[in-house]
Design an enzyme around this catalytic site. Structure first.
Site, PDB file in Angstrom:
ATOM      1  N   ASP A 112      -3.251   1.895   6.449  1.00 21.92           N
ATOM      2  CA  ASP A 112      -2.736   1.626   5.724  1.00 21.92           C
ATOM      3  C   ASP A 112      -2.172  -0.464   5.315  1.00 21.92           C
ATOM      4  O   ASP A 112      -2.069  -0.584   4.275  1.00 21.92           O
ATOM      5  CB  ASP A 112      -0.979   2.188   6.244  1.00 21.92           C
ATOM      6  CG  ASP A 112      -1.364   3.872   5.226  1.00 21.92           C
ATOM      7  OD1 ASP A 112      -2.153   4.011   5.014  1.00 21.92           O
ATOM      8  OD2 ASP A 112      -0.551   4.543   5.806  1.00 21.92           O
TER       9      ASP A 112
ATOM     10  N   ASP B 209       1.031  -1.203  -0.231  1.00 22.94           N
ATOM     11  CA  ASP B 209      -0.277   0.036  -0.040  1.00 22.94           C
ATOM     12  C   ASP B 209       0.985   1.452   0.172  1.00 22.94           C
ATOM     13  O   ASP B 209       1.788   1.387   0.923  1.00 22.94           O
ATOM     14  CB  ASP B 209      -0.669  -0.242   1.127  1.00 22.94           C
ATOM     15  CG  ASP B 209      -1.893   0.923   1.364  1.00 22.94           C
ATOM     16  OD1 ASP B 209      -2.785   0.997   0.280  1.00 22.94           O
ATOM     17  OD2 ASP B 209      -1.750   2.033   2.157  1.00 22.94           O
TER      18      ASP B 209
ATOM     19  N   CYS C 133     -13.234  -9.389   8.912  1.00 21.69           N
ATOM     20  CA  CYS C 133     -14.041 -10.324   8.200  1.00 21.69           C
ATOM     21  C   CYS C 133     -15.327  -9.542   6.765  1.00 21.69           C
ATOM     22  O   CYS C 133     -16.480  -9.865   6.525  1.00 21.69           O
ATOM     23  CB  CYS C 133     -15.543  -9.343   9.546  1.00 21.69           C
ATOM     24  SG  CYS C 133     -15.959  -7.979   8.982  1.00 21.69           S
TER      25      CYS C 133
ATOM     26  N   CYS D  37     -13.885  -1.476  12.538  1.00 19.98           N
ATOM     27  CA  CYS D  37     -14.522  -1.582  12.235  1.00 19.98           C
ATOM     28  C   CYS D  37     -15.762  -1.807  13.335  1.00 19.98           C
ATOM     29  O   CYS D  37     -15.786  -2.821  13.779  1.00 19.98           O
ATOM     30  CB  CYS D  37     -14.024  -3.594  11.535  1.00 19.98           C
ATOM     31  SG  CYS D  37     -15.422  -4.181  10.970  1.00 19.98           S
TER      32      CYS D  37
ATOM     33  N   CYS E 118     -12.584  -3.883   5.133  1.00 21.54           N
ATOM     34  CA  CYS E 118     -12.328  -4.653   6.944  1.00 21.54           C
ATOM     35  C   CYS E 118     -11.446  -6.198   6.621  1.00 21.54           C
ATOM     36  O   CYS E 118     -11.685  -6.937   6.094  1.00 21.54           O
ATOM     37  CB  CYS E 118     -13.475  -5.331   7.546  1.00 21.54           C
ATOM     38  SG  CYS E 118     -13.081  -6.016   9.228  1.00 21.54           S
TER      39      CYS E 118
ATOM     40  N   CYS F 280     -17.132  -6.474  13.264  1.00 23.27           N
ATOM     41  CA  CYS F 280     -16.830  -7.577  14.126  1.00 23.27           C
ATOM     42  C   CYS F 280     -15.340  -6.845  14.583  1.00 23.27           C
ATOM     43  O   CYS F 280     -14.668  -7.055  15.674  1.00 23.27           O
ATOM     44  CB  CYS F 280     -15.259  -8.059  12.758  1.00 23.27           C
ATOM     45  SG  CYS F 280     -14.031  -6.943  12.797  1.00 23.27           S
TER      46      CYS F 280
ATOM     47  N   GLU G  79      -1.864  -1.336  -6.159  1.00 22.73           N
ATOM     48  CA  GLU G  79      -2.791  -0.674  -6.673  1.00 22.73           C
ATOM     49  C   GLU G  79      -3.200   0.013  -7.558  1.00 22.73           C
ATOM     50  O   GLU G  79      -1.525   0.388  -8.260  1.00 22.73           O
ATOM     51  CB  GLU G  79      -3.539   0.286  -5.457  1.00 22.73           C
ATOM     52  CG  GLU G  79      -3.880  -0.316  -4.516  1.00 22.73           C
ATOM     53  CD  GLU G  79      -4.665   0.565  -3.357  1.00 22.73           C
ATOM     54  OE1 GLU G  79      -5.917   0.851  -3.156  1.00 22.73           O
ATOM     55  OE2 GLU G  79      -3.634   1.319  -2.851  1.00 22.73           O
TER      56      GLU G  79
END
Length: 367
Positions: free
Chosen positions: A287, A113, A261, A277, A258, A280, A205
């Site tokens: 990052d 990332d 989950c 999150c 997330c 969960c 990405e």
């Protein structure tokens, strides 16, 4: 000319492309390329012979290239001479027989990332610091730029040449810019080489760098990081080292998803550096969460390729495959059986095998 014509017809995406301008010798770096004639490395490994210029002394030894040429595993195709700052560089485009390499951990998958605060955050938890070379040299560059404007500058309208102080100030400013570029390039090469030699699969990405540069507050830092150069180096170094590069779709919500989950947030402000999150209760660095999601994406690509319909048979590339996978957002509780969250375990061997390559690979002059 083709890009300009396609842009006018609407066949080219993105911003409009202007009409090609004349490449003036006053606005571009002095460069010349030789494709024919005598191009060879001398026996002392300290001189190179170019057409019309003769023998030129090298600052660095060319013994590695000379050994490959003598052994017949490399052939010089062309030479490009270029001036940067006060130094002249020669880049040789060669056809080289490369050894077949295997990464140290061939089965390992790492998500990368990219960011401004940290140059890269890996899914292994490692954070690569951003050196900010341009910011560190900005004070000196501003001082040298003021010195240039205070000298007698050249004026073509009145046939006036620049003063000697202007020439010295221009050289000092050019050397500072060249040093910043060299430091950035060296750091990116070290990072990408280590990454591709260690891991078998690297996931990054597809960032809209041109759009990110429109942010006037972050444009300088984004340009200083060199996201495009980092991805370009990863593309050919993964091929050299026997790995593969997976590029996530531009609209893949890696930061909003997330990694525990699979829940996807509707909005996530840039100022929120910690991901929390609500489904969960997972709390971790923003990052790192994005890097873990990129790692999980590689396993989805592998599962899709091993299915009944393969993308290779239809001639589709990885980007097309990923675009179809990330269109449907994952919901909470959609993890695979026997897997905690969405992130697969990091594994792989630590051996490395080198063998003789039978094919040839054309290596660019400025890799």
């Amino acid at each position: 000319m083709k890009n300009w014509g396609d842009s006018r017809k609407g066949a080219r995406k993105g911003r409009l492309v202007g009409f090609p301008r004349l490449k003036s010798r006053r606005r571009s770096a002095p460069t010349v390329r030789f494709t024919t004639g005598v191009i060879r490395v001398e026996a002392d490994r300290r001189h190179i012979t170019l057409p019309r210029l003769g023998a030129l002394r090298l600052h660095e030894s060319a013994r590695k290239l000379a050994r490959r040429v003598e052994a017949g595993s490399a052939r010089i195709l062309s030479a490009t001479l270029r001036r940067e700052g006060r130094r002249w560089f020669v880049s040789l485009t060669c056809e080289v027989q490369r050894a077949t390499c295997i990464p140290a951990r061939a089965g390992s998958v790492v998500g990368v990332d990219l960011g401004v605060k940290h140059l890269a955050v890996l899914s292994t938890g490692e954070q690569i610091p951003n050196p900010h070379h341009l910011v560190a040299a900005s004070r000196r560059m501003r001082r040298l730029a003021r010195a240039v404007t205070r000298c007698v500058t050249p004026d073509r309208r009145v046939h006036r040449a620049g003063s000697k102080r202007w020439v010295r100030a221009q050289d000092a400013l050019a050397r500072t810019n060249a040093r910043v570029a060299n430091l950035r390039r060296n750091g990116l090469h070290q990072f990408t080489t280590r990454l591709t030699r260690e891991h078998g699969t690297v996931v990054v990405e597809d960032l809209n760098v041109a759009g990110m540069l429109r942010n006037r507050r972050l444009a300088r830092h984004i340009a200083d990081a060199g996201f495009g150069e980092l991805r370009r180096q990863l593309a050919y170094k993964t091929e050299w080292n026997g790995g593969r590069l997976v590029t996530a779709d531009r609209w893949y919500p890696s930061s909003k998803t997330c990694s525990g989950c699979g829940a996807v947030k509707t909005k996530l402000a840039l100022s929120e550096r910690t991901y929390a999150c609500t489904a969960c209760g997972l709390i971790l660095d923003r990052d790192l969460n994005a890097a873990l999601n990129l790692t999980a994406l590689a396993s989805e690509v592998a599962d899709a390729r091993s299915g009944r319909e393969s993308s290779n048979g239809r001639g589709a590339d990885r980007k097309t495959l990923l675009a179809g996978l990330v269109a449907a957002k994952r919901l909470p509780g959609t993890a695979k059986a026997g897997q905690t969250g969405t992130v697969p375990p990091q594994g792989g061997t630590t051996n490395r095998v080198l063998s003789k390559a039978h094919g040839t690979v054309t290596v660019g002059g400025r890799p």
